[in-house]
Motif scaffolding. Sequence first.
Motif, mmCIF file in Angstrom:
data_model
loop_
_atom_site.group_PDB
_atom_site.id
_atom_site.type_symbol
_atom_site.label_atom_id
_atom_site.label_comp_id
_atom_site.label_asym_id
_atom_site.label_seq_id
_atom_site.Cartn_x
_atom_site.Cartn_y
_atom_site.Cartn_z
ATOM 1 N N GLY A 94 0.795 -1.220 0.000
ATOM 2 C CA GLY A 94 0.000 0.000 0.000
ATOM 3 C C GLY A 94 0.825 1.265 0.000
ATOM 4 N N GLY A 95 2.113 1.158 0.303
ATOM 5 C CA GLY A 95 2.948 2.344 0.392
ATOM 6 C C GLY A 95 3.914 2.547 -0.750
ATOM 7 N N ILE A 96 4.024 1.591 -1.668
ATOM 8 C CA ILE A 96 4.961 1.781 -2.773
ATOM 9 C C ILE A 96 4.495 2.924 -3.667
ATOM 10 C CG2 ILE A 96 5.819 -0.597 -2.776
ATOM 11 C CD1 ILE A 96 4.017 -1.134 -5.207
ATOM 12 N N VAL A 101 -3.646 -2.100 -7.979
ATOM 13 C CA VAL A 101 -4.993 -2.627 -8.185
ATOM 14 C C VAL A 101 -5.035 -4.043 -7.630
ATOM 15 C CG1 VAL A 101 -6.806 -3.168 -9.870
ATOM 16 C CG2 VAL A 101 -5.201 -1.288 -10.329
ATOM 17 N N ALA A 102 -6.084 -4.371 -6.877
ATOM 18 C CA ALA A 102 -6.311 -5.744 -6.439
ATOM 19 C C ALA A 102 -7.365 -6.371 -7.346
ATOM 20 C CB ALA A 102 -6.776 -5.793 -4.991
ATOM 21 N N ALA A 103 -7.072 -7.567 -7.852
ATOM 22 C CA ALA A 103 -8.023 -8.341 -8.648
ATOM 23 C C ALA A 103 -8.497 -9.494 -7.765
ATOM 24 C CB ALA A 103 -7.358 -8.864 -9.922
ATOM 25 N N VAL A 104 -9.725 -9.387 -7.277
ATOM 26 C CA VAL A 104 -10.200 -10.279 -6.220
ATOM 27 C C VAL A 104 -11.242 -11.255 -6.751
ATOM 28 C CG1 VAL A 104 -11.266 -10.420 -3.939
ATOM 29 C CG2 VAL A 104 -9.774 -8.480 -4.503
ATOM 30 N N ARG A 105 -10.866 -12.519 -6.731
ATOM 31 C CA ARG A 105 -11.821 -13.614 -6.915
ATOM 32 C C ARG A 105 -11.825 -14.464 -5.655
ATOM 33 N NH1 ARG A 105 -10.610 -17.293 -11.508
ATOM 34 N NH2 ARG A 105 -8.468 -16.520 -11.678
ATOM 35 N N GLY A 106 -12.881 -15.217 -5.449
ATOM 36 C CA GLY A 106 -12.948 -16.043 -4.255
ATOM 37 C C GLY A 106 -13.065 -15.178 -3.014
ATOM 38 N N ALA A 107 -12.421 -15.608 -1.925
ATOM 39 C CA ALA A 107 -12.561 -14.925 -0.642
ATOM 40 C C ALA A 107 -11.357 -14.051 -0.326
ATOM 41 C CB ALA A 107 -12.753 -15.954 0.476
ATOM 42 N N ALA A 108 -11.645 -12.886 0.245
ATOM 43 C CA ALA A 108 -10.629 -12.023 0.846
ATOM 44 C C ALA A 108 -11.015 -11.889 2.303
ATOM 45 C CB ALA A 108 -10.583 -10.666 0.157
ATOM 46 N N VAL A 109 -10.269 -12.581 3.177
ATOM 47 C CA VAL A 109 -10.657 -12.727 4.583
ATOM 48 C C VAL A 109 -9.561 -12.162 5.478
ATOM 49 C CG1 VAL A 109 -11.388 -14.342 6.379
ATOM 50 C CG2 VAL A 109 -11.839 -14.874 3.965
ATOM 51 N N GLY A 110 -9.945 -11.414 6.514
ATOM 52 C CA GLY A 110 -8.989 -10.957 7.511
ATOM 53 C C GLY A 110 -7.834 -10.193 6.899
ATOM 54 N N ALA A 111 -6.621 -10.710 7.090
ATOM 55 C CA ALA A 111 -5.441 -10.069 6.510
ATOM 56 C C ALA A 111 -5.523 -10.035 4.989
ATOM 57 C CB ALA A 111 -4.174 -10.800 6.949
ATOM 58 N N GLY A 112 -6.240 -10.988 4.395
ATOM 59 C CA GLY A 112 -6.448 -10.960 2.946
ATOM 60 C C GLY A 112 -7.322 -9.795 2.524
ATOM 61 N N LEU A 113 -8.333 -9.461 3.337
ATOM 62 C CA LEU A 113 -9.136 -8.271 3.064
ATOM 63 C C LEU A 113 -8.288 -7.026 3.256
ATOM 64 C CD1 LEU A 113 -11.792 -6.922 2.367
ATOM 65 C CD2 LEU A 113 -12.522 -7.233 4.740
ATOM 66 N N ASN A 114 -7.447 -7.009 4.296
ATOM 67 C CA ASN A 114 -6.518 -5.886 4.466
ATOM 68 C C ASN A 114 -5.648 -5.698 3.230
ATOM 69 O OD1 ASN A 114 -7.436 -5.462 7.066
ATOM 70 N ND2 ASN A 114 -5.650 -6.333 8.075
ATOM 71 N N LEU A 115 -5.164 -6.799 2.664
ATOM 72 C CA LEU A 115 -4.324 -6.731 1.476
ATOM 73 C C LEU A 115 -5.065 -6.082 0.322
ATOM 74 C CD1 LEU A 115 -1.737 -7.477 -0.107
ATOM 75 C CD2 LEU A 115 -2.740 -9.753 -0.474
ATOM 76 N N ALA A 116 -6.309 -6.483 0.107
ATOM 77 C CA ALA A 116 -7.102 -5.883 -0.969
ATOM 78 C C ALA A 116 -7.357 -4.400 -0.706
ATOM 79 C CB ALA A 116 -8.426 -6.632 -1.130
ATOM 80 N N LEU A 117 -7.685 -4.061 0.547
ATOM 81 C CA LEU A 117 -7.992 -2.672 0.886
ATOM 82 C C LEU A 117 -6.768 -1.777 0.893
ATOM 83 C CD1 LEU A 117 -10.539 -3.235 3.805
ATOM 84 C CD2 LEU A 117 -11.054 -2.633 1.428
ATOM 85 N N ALA A 118 -5.583 -2.360 0.967
ATOM 86 C CA ALA A 118 -4.351 -1.568 0.947
ATOM 87 C C ALA A 118 -4.061 -0.997 -0.428
ATOM 88 C CB ALA A 118 -3.172 -2.424 1.416
ATOM 89 N N THR A 119 -4.652 -1.560 -1.476
ATOM 90 C CA THR A 119 -4.387 -1.079 -2.828
ATOM 91 C C THR A 119 -5.201 0.178 -3.119
ATOM 92 O OG1 THR A 119 -6.108 -2.504 -3.794
ATOM 93 C CG2 THR A 119 -3.879 -3.417 -3.633
ATOM 94 N N ASP A 120 -4.869 0.835 -4.215
ATOM 95 C CA ASP A 120 -5.576 2.055 -4.589
ATOM 96 C C ASP A 120 -6.954 1.783 -5.183
ATOM 97 O OD1 ASP A 120 -3.437 3.966 -3.975
ATOM 98 O OD2 ASP A 120 -2.368 3.006 -5.635
ATOM 99 N N LEU A 121 -7.137 0.597 -5.769
ATOM 100 C CA LEU A 121 -8.379 0.282 -6.479
ATOM 101 C C LEU A 121 -8.595 -1.222 -6.447
ATOM 102 C CD1 LEU A 121 -10.504 1.855 -8.329
ATOM 103 C CD2 LEU A 121 -9.225 0.895 -10.255
ATOM 104 N N ARG A 122 -9.864 -1.618 -6.421
ATOM 105 C CA ARG A 122 -10.190 -3.044 -6.420
ATOM 106 C C ARG A 122 -11.157 -3.373 -7.548
ATOM 107 N NH1 ARG A 122 -8.591 -0.988 -2.370
ATOM 108 N NH2 ARG A 122 -10.276 0.542 -2.517
ATOM 109 N N VAL A 123 -10.857 -4.453 -8.263
ATOM 110 C CA VAL A 123 -11.761 -5.046 -9.245
ATOM 111 C C VAL A 123 -12.081 -6.442 -8.723
ATOM 112 C CG1 VAL A 123 -11.987 -5.886 -11.610
ATOM 113 C CG2 VAL A 123 -10.841 -3.703 -11.164
ATOM 114 N N VAL A 124 -13.366 -6.787 -8.637
ATOM 115 C CA VAL A 124 -13.757 -8.005 -7.939
ATOM 116 C C VAL A 124 -14.658 -8.869 -8.803
ATOM 117 C CG1 VAL A 124 -13.575 -6.906 -5.670
ATOM 118 C CG2 VAL A 124 -15.770 -6.903 -6.869
ATOM 119 N N SER A 125 -14.718 -10.126 -8.434
ATOM 120 C CA SER A 125 -15.706 -11.032 -9.009
ATOM 121 C C SER A 125 -17.074 -10.731 -8.408
ATOM 122 C CB SER A 125 -15.309 -12.479 -8.716
ATOM 123 O OG SER A 125 -16.399 -13.351 -8.947
#
Length: 249
Positions: A94-96, A101-125
């Motif tokens: 998130g700081g680089i 952009v996070a490309a999210v399929r399946g589940a983003a749980v806990g720290a995985g959701l943090n990982l997705a939210l750390a990006t500037d933009l999310r594209v999801v299934s």
Amino acid sequence: MTEIAYAVEEHVAVITLAAPERRNALSVQMAGELTEAALTAEADPTVGAVVVTGGPHFCAGAARNVLADTGADPTEDRNYRNLGAVYDAFTRLGGIGLPTVAAVRGAAVGAGLNLALATDLRVVSRTARLLPGFAQIGIHPGGGHFTLLNRTAGREAAAAMGLFGEEVDGERAVQLGLAWAAYDDVSVEPEAIALARRVARDPALARRLVASFRHQTGPGGLPWAAAVELERAPQMWSLRRKHGASAAD
């Protein structure tokens, strides 16, 4: 790298979590490789954007053994550092100084959701599952989880998800502002990469754009007058590059 795949094409670095047998739960090794990949992209002047994906299973959170070891002895140095490595995986991404952009399929749980939210933009299934999952396994959220939720979707969504454990699918995530767009599974990565390519084709400009974007949209934001001054220097740089004497030569 054995738990992360890294490739660059058309100025976009694609970082893929590659441990499907555990649904990409963040081990210490994976977290370290993810951090290394993010810093590798930032150090490459030909890279203008980053896409992070987990394929069909984005990320199931921190590996259970990391959590269990930390819980057994939180003050033991190795345990403390190992959990910190998991935090580093998304805080570094998130700081680089690149659009992410996070490309999210399946589940983003806990720290995985943090990982997705750390990006500037999310594209999801459309069928993606976004859920905190912390309280559901009897632990407090970590990694600045409430802040990440609040800055992305606001206090109401942060309360519903972080406090009350609400799970949202991809289409609801778009409605809440947690994601930009939702697609069928097969289109998620291609659409995320296509978005990234728009800004990545000019890497030098991309890096200045994302710096200004984060300063102006971070917690607290900036007064309009301050934002005008903040943008002046990078805009002057871009105009000089486009129209200056060296450009005419």
